[in-house]
Design a protein around this motif. Structure first.
Motif, PDB file in Angstrom:
ATOM      1  N   ALA A  33       0.829  -1.209   0.000  1.00 27.10           N
ATOM      2  CA  ALA A  33       0.000   0.000   0.000  1.00 27.10           C
ATOM      3  C   ALA A  33       0.864   1.260   0.000  1.00 27.10           C
ATOM      4  O   ALA A  33       0.452   2.302  -0.519  1.00 27.10           O
ATOM      5  N   LEU A  34       2.053   1.177   0.548  1.00 22.90           N
ATOM      6  CA  LEU A  34       2.967   2.325   0.630  1.00 22.90           C
ATOM      7  C   LEU A  34       3.618   2.630  -0.716  1.00 22.90           C
ATOM      8  O   LEU A  34       3.857   3.795  -1.044  1.00 22.90           O
ATOM      9  N   ARG A  35       3.896   1.596  -1.513  1.00 23.21           N
ATOM     10  CA  ARG A  35       4.613   1.752  -2.776  1.00 23.21           C
ATOM     11  C   ARG A  35       3.895   2.724  -3.707  1.00 23.21           C
ATOM     12  O   ARG A  35       2.690   2.665  -3.882  1.00 23.21           O
ATOM     13  N   GLY A  36       4.676   3.617  -4.272  1.00 27.38           N
ATOM     14  CA  GLY A  36       4.142   4.562  -5.242  1.00 27.38           C
ATOM     15  C   GLY A  36       3.465   5.772  -4.628  1.00 27.38           C
ATOM     16  O   GLY A  36       3.018   6.658  -5.347  1.00 27.38           O
ATOM     17  N   THR A  37       3.388   5.828  -3.291  1.00 26.55           N
ATOM     18  CA  THR A  37       2.775   6.986  -2.651  1.00 26.55           C
ATOM     19  C   THR A  37       3.857   7.997  -2.283  1.00 26.55           C
ATOM     20  O   THR A  37       5.052   7.703  -2.318  1.00 26.55           O
ATOM     21  N   VAL A  38       3.433   9.161  -1.881  1.00 25.21           N
ATOM     22  CA  VAL A  38       4.374  10.195  -1.461  1.00 25.21           C
ATOM     23  C   VAL A  38       5.167   9.733  -0.233  1.00 25.21           C
ATOM     24  O   VAL A  38       6.319  10.136  -0.049  1.00 25.21           O
ATOM     25  N   ASP A  39       4.586   8.882   0.589  1.00 26.24           N
ATOM     26  CA  ASP A  39       5.265   8.391   1.790  1.00 26.24           C
ATOM     27  C   ASP A  39       6.396   7.417   1.481  1.00 26.24           C
ATOM     28  O   ASP A  39       7.194   7.094   2.356  1.00 26.24           O
ATOM     29  N   ASP A  40       6.466   6.927   0.262  1.00 25.03           N
ATOM     30  CA  ASP A  40       7.483   5.955  -0.113  1.00 25.03           C
ATOM     31  C   ASP A  40       8.757   6.629  -0.625  1.00 25.03           C
ATOM     32  O   ASP A  40       9.710   5.965  -0.976  1.00 25.03           O
ATOM     33  N   THR A  41       8.778   7.937  -0.630  1.00 23.72           N
ATOM     34  CA  THR A  41       9.929   8.676  -1.119  1.00 23.72           C
ATOM     35  C   THR A  41      10.690   9.268   0.060  1.00 23.72           C
ATOM     36  O   THR A  41      10.094   9.884   0.935  1.00 23.72           O
ATOM     37  N   GLU A  42      12.000   9.073   0.086  1.00 20.36           N
ATOM     38  CA  GLU A  42      12.831   9.702   1.118  1.00 20.36           C
ATOM     39  C   GLU A  42      12.978  11.171   0.790  1.00 20.36           C
ATOM     40  O   GLU A  42      13.406  11.531  -0.302  1.00 20.36           O
ATOM     41  N   VAL A  43      12.603  12.015   1.750  1.00 22.55           N
ATOM     42  CA  VAL A  43      12.677  13.459   1.562  1.00 22.55           C
ATOM     43  C   VAL A  43      13.704  14.024   2.546  1.00 22.55           C
ATOM     44  O   VAL A  43      13.563  13.825   3.759  1.00 22.55           O
ATOM     45  N   PRO A  44      14.728  14.730   2.058  1.00 18.86           N
ATOM     46  CA  PRO A  44      15.713  15.316   2.966  1.00 18.86           C
ATOM     47  C   PRO A  44      15.074  16.387   3.848  1.00 18.86           C
ATOM     48  O   PRO A  44      14.161  17.096   3.422  1.00 18.86           O
ATOM     49  N   LEU A  45      15.557  16.481   5.081  1.00 17.41           N
ATOM     50  CA  LEU A  45      15.075  17.499   6.007  1.00 17.41           C
ATOM     51  C   LEU A  45      16.278  17.995   6.810  1.00 17.41           C
ATOM     52  O   LEU A  45      16.911  17.218   7.521  1.00 17.41           O
ATOM     53  N   ILE A  63      20.802  17.077  10.199  1.00 15.60           N
ATOM     54  CA  ILE A  63      20.536  16.493   8.884  1.00 15.60           C
ATOM     55  C   ILE A  63      19.674  15.268   9.119  1.00 15.60           C
ATOM     56  O   ILE A  63      20.000  14.403   9.936  1.00 15.60           O
ATOM     57  N   GLY A  64      18.564  15.215   8.425  1.00 17.39           N
ATOM     58  CA  GLY A  64      17.679  14.074   8.558  1.00 17.39           C
ATOM     59  C   GLY A  64      16.944  13.812   7.266  1.00 17.39           C
ATOM     60  O   GLY A  64      17.237  14.411   6.225  1.00 17.39           O
ATOM     61  N   HIS A  65      15.987  12.909   7.364  1.00 18.60           N
ATOM     62  CA  HIS A  65      15.117  12.662   6.223  1.00 18.60           C
ATOM     63  C   HIS A  65      13.781  12.134   6.736  1.00 18.60           C
ATOM     64  O   HIS A  65      13.664  11.684   7.874  1.00 18.60           O
ATOM     65  N   VAL A  66      12.802  12.214   5.870  1.00 21.77           N
ATOM     66  CA  VAL A  66      11.460  11.714   6.162  1.00 21.77           C
ATOM     67  C   VAL A  66      11.200  10.528   5.256  1.00 21.77           C
ATOM     68  O   VAL A  66      11.498  10.571   4.059  1.00 21.77           O
ATOM     69  N   TRP A  67      10.674   9.474   5.825  1.00 21.59           N
ATOM     70  CA  TRP A  67      10.226   8.317   5.051  1.00 21.59           C
ATOM     71  C   TRP A  67       9.102   7.643   5.832  1.00 21.59           C
ATOM     72  O   TRP A  67       9.220   7.440   7.042  1.00 21.59           O
ATOM     73  N   ALA A  68       8.021   7.319   5.150  1.00 28.12           N
ATOM     74  CA  ALA A  68       6.889   6.590   5.723  1.00 28.12           C
ATOM     75  C   ALA A  68       6.347   7.287   6.974  1.00 28.12           C
ATOM     76  O   ALA A  68       6.003   6.643   7.959  1.00 28.12           O
ATOM     77  N   ARG A  69       6.277   8.600   6.901  1.00 24.11           N
ATOM     78  CA  ARG A  69       5.759   9.433   7.998  1.00 24.11           C
ATOM     79  C   ARG A  69       6.577   9.318   9.281  1.00 24.11           C
ATOM     80  O   ARG A  69       6.075   9.481  10.385  1.00 24.11           O
TER      81      ARG A  69
END
Length: 149
Positions: A33-45, A63-69
């Motif tokens: 269910a996660l695949r292909g959603t915005v939550d499946d992308t690592e976003v730098p923070l 330095i961090g990142h967001v993935w899967a909320r």
């Protein structure tokens, strides 16, 4: 009989990761269910604090990142001259708010070594989840998490 090769190959590494990801997706309805959603992308923070005296001198940063909320705090550093003034807590707090408010994160996680900052993370509300002794040899690794809701 198998043939084994220990040569590091970026092509093979990418193929292995892709195949493991595919296998995991087929075995886990949650990951599927996660695949292909915005939550499946690592976003730098990143959050950086500049020295209040002016200029481009770092006082500290995260330095961090967001993935899967989840917010993943990868690195946190505060210059010696600015330690003890609350800057570390401010950096973490800003990253947590950014992760929660702009990325919908519900949790945060961080690893720290025993000589680094386990007490700091407890102080800013993190809960110890696991301890891994001798990683690397002679050092203990701590994994902390925190609810951001």
């Amino acid at each position: 009989m198998y043939t084994f090769d220990t040569t590091v190959s970026e092509t093979r590494r990418s193929l292995l990761v892709a195949r493991l990801r595919e296998t995991n997706t087929h075995r886990s309805p949650v990951l599927a269910a996660l695949r292909g959603t915005v939550d499946d992308t690592e976003v730098p923070l990143d959050v950086t604090a500049l020295d209040p005296a002016g200029g481009e001198e770092f006082a500290g940063g995260l330095i961090g990142h967001v993935w899967a909320r989840w917010l993943h705090i990868d690195y946190l550093w505060v210059d010696e001259r600015h330690r003890g003034a609350g800057l570390g807590g401010e950096l973490v707090g800003r990253a947590e708010r950014l992760a929660r408010d702009q990325h919908g994160c519900r949790f945060s996680r961080v690893e720290t070594w025993d000589f680094q900052a386990p007490e700091f993370y407890r102080k800013v509300g993190y809960t110890l989840v696991s301890v891994l002794p001798d990683y690397p040899p002679g050092v203990t690794d701590h994994l902390f998490t925190k609810s951001l809701s």
